[in-house]
Motif scaffolding. Structure first.
Motif, PDB file in Angstrom:
ATOM      1  N   TRP A 257      -5.353 -18.190   3.406  1.00 48.58           N
ATOM      2  CA  TRP A 257      -6.056 -16.774   3.329  1.00 48.58           C
ATOM      3  C   TRP A 257      -5.261 -16.211   2.200  1.00 48.58           C
ATOM      4  CZ3 TRP A 257      -7.850 -13.854   7.485  1.00 48.58           C
ATOM      5  CH2 TRP A 257      -7.519 -15.231   9.128  1.00 48.58           C
ATOM      6  N   LEU A 258      -6.076 -15.788   1.520  1.00 50.80           N
ATOM      7  CA  LEU A 258      -5.556 -15.013   0.172  1.00 50.80           C
ATOM      8  C   LEU A 258      -5.491 -13.252  -0.235  1.00 50.80           C
ATOM      9  CD1 LEU A 258      -8.892 -15.939  -0.987  1.00 50.80           C
ATOM     10  CD2 LEU A 258      -6.874 -17.197  -2.346  1.00 50.80           C
ATOM     11  N   VAL A 259      -4.869 -12.573  -0.214  1.00 46.63           N
ATOM     12  CA  VAL A 259      -4.368 -11.631  -0.992  1.00 46.63           C
ATOM     13  C   VAL A 259      -4.635 -10.914  -1.625  1.00 46.63           C
ATOM     14  CG1 VAL A 259      -2.873  -9.429  -1.244  1.00 46.63           C
ATOM     15  CG2 VAL A 259      -2.045 -11.382   0.444  1.00 46.63           C
ATOM     16  N   HIS A 260      -6.420  -9.502  -1.175  1.00 49.33           N
ATOM     17  CA  HIS A 260      -7.275  -9.271  -2.633  1.00 49.33           C
ATOM     18  C   HIS A 260      -6.466  -8.188  -3.273  1.00 49.33           C
ATOM     19  CE1 HIS A 260     -11.412  -8.263  -3.305  1.00 49.33           C
ATOM     20  NE2 HIS A 260     -10.975  -8.980  -4.163  1.00 49.33           N
ATOM     21  N   MET A 261      -6.790  -8.291  -4.681  1.00 51.72           N
ATOM     22  CA  MET A 261      -6.274  -6.846  -5.449  1.00 51.72           C
ATOM     23  C   MET A 261      -7.183  -6.811  -6.127  1.00 51.72           C
ATOM     24  SD  MET A 261      -2.249  -8.469  -5.840  1.00 51.72           S
ATOM     25  CE  MET A 261      -2.110  -7.068  -6.866  1.00 51.72           C
ATOM     26  N   ARG A 262      -7.138  -5.656  -6.184  1.00 52.55           N
ATOM     27  CA  ARG A 262      -7.941  -5.826  -7.704  1.00 52.55           C
ATOM     28  C   ARG A 262      -6.909  -5.334  -9.514  1.00 52.55           C
ATOM     29  NH1 ARG A 262      -6.799  -0.564 -11.128  1.00 52.55           N
ATOM     30  NH2 ARG A 262      -5.313   0.926  -9.596  1.00 52.55           N
ATOM     31  N   ARG A 263      -7.518  -5.747 -10.060  1.00 54.96           N
ATOM     32  CA  ARG A 263      -6.338  -6.133 -11.455  1.00 54.96           C
ATOM     33  C   ARG A 263      -6.063  -5.012 -12.123  1.00 54.96           C
ATOM     34  NH1 ARG A 263      -7.971 -11.238 -16.481  1.00 54.96           N
ATOM     35  NH2 ARG A 263      -6.295 -11.409 -16.933  1.00 54.96           N
ATOM     36  N   LEU A 264      -5.050  -5.052 -12.235  1.00 54.95           N
ATOM     37  CA  LEU A 264      -4.684  -3.997 -13.286  1.00 54.95           C
ATOM     38  C   LEU A 264      -4.381  -4.452 -15.051  1.00 54.95           C
ATOM     39  CD1 LEU A 264      -1.545  -3.497 -10.584  1.00 54.95           C
ATOM     40  CD2 LEU A 264      -3.575  -1.660 -10.956  1.00 54.95           C
ATOM     41  N   PRO A 265      -4.467  -3.471 -15.707  1.00 57.07           N
ATOM     42  CA  PRO A 265      -4.729  -3.311 -16.753  1.00 57.07           C
ATOM     43  C   PRO A 265      -3.323  -3.988 -17.862  1.00 57.07           C
ATOM     44  CG  PRO A 265      -4.542  -1.192 -16.158  1.00 57.07           C
ATOM     45  CD  PRO A 265      -5.008  -1.944 -14.986  1.00 57.07           C
ATOM     46  N   ARG A 266      -3.376  -5.087 -17.571  1.00 55.21           N
ATOM     47  CA  ARG A 266      -1.589  -5.318 -18.265  1.00 55.21           C
ATOM     48  C   ARG A 266      -0.987  -4.764 -19.312  1.00 55.21           C
ATOM     49  NH1 ARG A 266       2.014  -6.940 -18.258  1.00 55.21           N
ATOM     50  NH2 ARG A 266       3.596  -7.968 -19.310  1.00 55.21           N
ATOM     51  N   ASP A 267      -1.631  -4.457 -20.434  1.00 52.00           N
ATOM     52  CA  ASP A 267      -1.187  -3.595 -21.099  1.00 52.00           C
ATOM     53  C   ASP A 267      -0.785  -2.505 -20.774  1.00 52.00           C
ATOM     54  OD1 ASP A 267      -4.093  -2.051 -20.879  1.00 52.00           O
ATOM     55  OD2 ASP A 267      -4.332  -1.937 -23.239  1.00 52.00           O
ATOM     56  N   ARG A 268      -1.220  -2.232 -19.762  1.00 51.50           N
ATOM     57  CA  ARG A 268      -0.305  -0.782 -19.225  1.00 51.50           C
ATOM     58  C   ARG A 268       0.934  -0.866 -18.304  1.00 51.50           C
ATOM     59  NH1 ARG A 268      -0.379   3.197 -21.589  1.00 51.50           N
ATOM     60  NH2 ARG A 268       0.160   4.826 -20.270  1.00 51.50           N
TER      61      ARG A 268
ATOM     62  N   ARG B 183       0.554  -1.704   0.034  1.00 47.48           N
ATOM     63  CA  ARG B 183       0.273   0.204  -0.053  1.00 47.48           C
ATOM     64  C   ARG B 183       0.771   1.550   0.005  1.00 47.48           C
ATOM     65  NH1 ARG B 183      -5.425  -1.830   4.233  1.00 47.48           N
ATOM     66  NH2 ARG B 183      -6.335  -3.044   2.556  1.00 47.48           N
ATOM     67  N   ARG B 184       2.222   1.390   0.564  1.00 45.71           N
ATOM     68  CA  ARG B 184       2.813   2.299   0.405  1.00 45.71           C
ATOM     69  C   ARG B 184       3.109   3.293  -1.166  1.00 45.71           C
ATOM     70  NH1 ARG B 184       8.632  -0.182   2.626  1.00 45.71           N
ATOM     71  NH2 ARG B 184       8.495  -1.299   0.922  1.00 45.71           N
ATOM     72  N   LEU B 185       2.741   2.221  -1.599  1.00 47.01           N
ATOM     73  CA  LEU B 185       2.865   2.699  -3.193  1.00 47.01           C
ATOM     74  C   LEU B 185       1.973   2.470  -4.051  1.00 47.01           C
ATOM     75  CD1 LEU B 185       7.388   1.786  -4.169  1.00 47.01           C
ATOM     76  CD2 LEU B 185       6.068   3.975  -4.114  1.00 47.01           C
ATOM     77  N   SER B 186       1.323   1.642  -4.162  1.00 51.15           N
ATOM     78  CA  SER B 186      -0.149   1.275  -4.893  1.00 51.15           C
ATOM     79  C   SER B 186      -1.465   1.304  -4.137  1.00 51.15           C
ATOM     80  CB  SER B 186       0.242   0.093  -5.615  1.00 51.15           C
ATOM     81  OG  SER B 186       0.437  -1.446  -4.295  1.00 51.15           O
ATOM     82  N   ASP B 187      -2.269   2.565  -4.159  1.00 53.11           N
ATOM     83  CA  ASP B 187      -3.059   2.993  -3.368  1.00 53.11           C
ATOM     84  C   ASP B 187      -3.951   2.683  -3.698  1.00 53.11           C
ATOM     85  OD1 ASP B 187      -1.836   4.819  -1.680  1.00 53.11           O
ATOM     86  OD2 ASP B 187      -1.732   6.878  -2.708  1.00 53.11           O
ATOM     87  N   GLY B 188      -5.093   1.683  -3.492  1.00 54.79           N
ATOM     88  CA  GLY B 188      -6.555   1.551  -3.695  1.00 54.79           C
ATOM     89  C   GLY B 188      -5.989   0.449  -4.557  1.00 54.79           C
ATOM     90  N   VAL B 189      -4.863  -0.398  -4.464  1.00 54.52           N
ATOM     91  CA  VAL B 189      -4.813  -1.723  -6.076  1.00 54.52           C
ATOM     92  C   VAL B 189      -4.306  -3.247  -4.102  1.00 54.52           C
ATOM     93  CG1 VAL B 189      -2.783  -3.378  -6.357  1.00 54.52           C
ATOM     94  CG2 VAL B 189      -3.946  -0.993  -7.644  1.00 54.52           C
ATOM     95  N   TYR B 190      -3.894  -3.065  -3.932  1.00 50.83           N
ATOM     96  CA  TYR B 190      -4.226  -3.815  -2.070  1.00 50.83           C
ATOM     97  C   TYR B 190      -5.939  -3.904  -1.382  1.00 50.83           C
ATOM     98  CZ  TYR B 190      -0.309  -5.315  -4.037  1.00 50.83           C
ATOM     99  OH  TYR B 190       0.762  -5.862  -4.799  1.00 50.83           O
ATOM    100  N   LEU B 191      -6.616  -4.514  -1.977  1.00 53.37           N
ATOM    101  CA  LEU B 191      -7.875  -4.299  -0.945  1.00 53.37           C
ATOM    102  C   LEU B 191      -7.835  -5.258   0.886  1.00 53.37           C
ATOM    103  CD1 LEU B 191     -10.016  -4.898  -4.114  1.00 53.37           C
ATOM    104  CD2 LEU B 191      -8.942  -2.641  -3.477  1.00 53.37           C
ATOM    105  N   GLY B 192      -7.365  -6.027   0.349  1.00 58.43           N
ATOM    106  CA  GLY B 192      -7.182  -6.417   2.095  1.00 58.43           C
ATOM    107  C   GLY B 192      -7.000  -8.066   1.813  1.00 58.43           C
ATOM    108  N   VAL B 193      -6.802  -8.856   2.538  1.00 58.21           N
ATOM    109  CA  VAL B 193      -7.138 -10.356   3.113  1.00 58.21           C
ATOM    110  C   VAL B 193      -8.188 -11.241   3.409  1.00 58.21           C
ATOM    111  CG1 VAL B 193      -5.845 -11.736   4.208  1.00 58.21           C
ATOM    112  CG2 VAL B 193      -4.683  -9.117   4.518  1.00 58.21           C
TER     113      VAL B 193
END
Length: 345
Positions: A115-126, A83-93
């Motif tokens: 336990w699972l790390v839950h993230m927002r999927r990022l666009p591969r083409d970016r 979360r230090r460098l990726s605001d809004g991507v790591y949604l929780g455990v």
């Protein structure tokens, strides 16, 4: 470090059931398909919108994920650090649960079995690596991420490090890379292995004060800064830091930036490294000499060559060519940097 072990056989049945569940689109609300990516230490399950990471119950020299408690602890640490460098991507455990009837679910009823790390999927083409490979990255595109990283390092507290200990750590890394790559079983040319790594060690001997001065700039960084871990959204996202071993995250910021620049150079975008270092120098006033940057690049190229060649322990001999070619591509970069180091000496 030893080659990665196989998952503990006692956990095999549980792993298979968990992976089977997480591969099913019906496990996730609104998902139509699930893409699965497997690494040495985890599985990642990608839906259209989300990503879920399940850590494997494996043990290495530098980590132990064989207990549920350890996997929870590392999942939470991964979210905190990233979360230090990726605001809004790591949604929780998220909990993976098993009901009294034996039914597995995400955040269901019953006992927690993983336990699972839950993230927002990022666009591969970016992703930075995809942009470089596609010929779509031009000078200036990485300035936002360069500024973000420069600000991150500038705001990070330094970690007290003894100069001699720091030099010894760098030397041990070079020795480890060289020893692994010179194993005749891997079929690499000794001259190619030594060309850059030997010259880097000569600089360590020749300029002890240069490295002693860097010991005062060590921070807790990302630990695995590569193009595939950078997404050029607005604002840019830097993710997938190395969470399982703090020692691996303790770096000179210019070492970490040199590593990212080296990887981009291998892909065909050498200008990225210069932009990263320019932004860092503007923000911090820290302008290390070229020989230090080439030293760091050499060491990082040696590390990546070693990691590539270690795959030969795990694949059929018919697949060795890919990994040998990848290792040689890194070693050619290391040799190029070594030639510059020799000229500067």
């Amino acid at each position: 470090m030893k080659a990665p072990p196989s998952p503990d056989s006692r956990h095999a049945a549980g792993i298979h059931a968990k992976v089977a569940l997480l591969r099913e689109p019906a496990t996730y609300a609104g998902a139509r398909e699930v893409e699965t990516v497997e690494t040495h230490m985890s599985w990642v399950f990608l839906t259209e919108r989300d990503a879920y990471k399940l850590k494997k119950p494996v043990r290495y020299d530098f980590l132990d994920f064989t207990t549920t408690a350890a996997r929870e602890r590392n999942a939470r640490e991964e979210v905190r650090l990233n979360r230090r460098l990726s605001d809004g991507v790591y949604l929780g455990v998220r909990r993976l649960t098993r009901s009294a009837e034996g039914r597995l679910a995400i955040e269901g009823r019953g006992e927690t079995v993983d336990w699972l790390v839950h993230m927002r999927r990022l666009p591969r083409d970016r992703m930075l690596d995809a942009l470089i490979r596609g010929g779509r990255l031009v000078p200036g595109d990485v300035r936002p991420v360069a500024d973000k990283l420069a600000a991150f390092y500038a705001q990070s507290p330094t970690v007290d490090t003894d100069p001699e200990t720091y030099r010894a750590r760098l030397r041990a890394s070079l020795h480890g890379h060289r020893a692994a790559l010179l194993d005749p079983a891997w079929g690499l040319e000794p001259g190619l292995v030594r060309a850059g790594l030997d010259e880097a060690e000569r600089l360590l001997d020749r300029e002890p004060a240069l490295f002693g001065g860097r010991a005062g700039r060590i921070v807790e960084g990302h630990g695995d800064l590569r193009p595939e871990h950078v997404c050029l959204e607005s604002p840019p996202i830097v993710f997938d830091c190395l969470e399982f071993n703090r020692e691996f995250r303790l770096v000179d910021p210019t070492d970490e930036l040199a590593a990212l620049g080296m990887e981009c150079e291998r892909l065909g975008a050498a200008f990225v490294g210069d932009e990263l270092l320019f932004a860092y120098q503007q923000r911090t006033g820290d302008g290390p000499p070229p020989e230090l940057i080439d030293f760091y690049r050499t060491g990082r190229a040696g590390l990546r060559a070693k990691l590539a060649i270690w795959h030969l322990r795990e694949v059929e001999k018919s697949a060795w060519g890919h990994w040998q070619a990848l290792a040689r591509s890194y070693l050619r970069l290391a040799s190029r940097y070594g030639t510059r180091l020799a000229a500067m000496g």
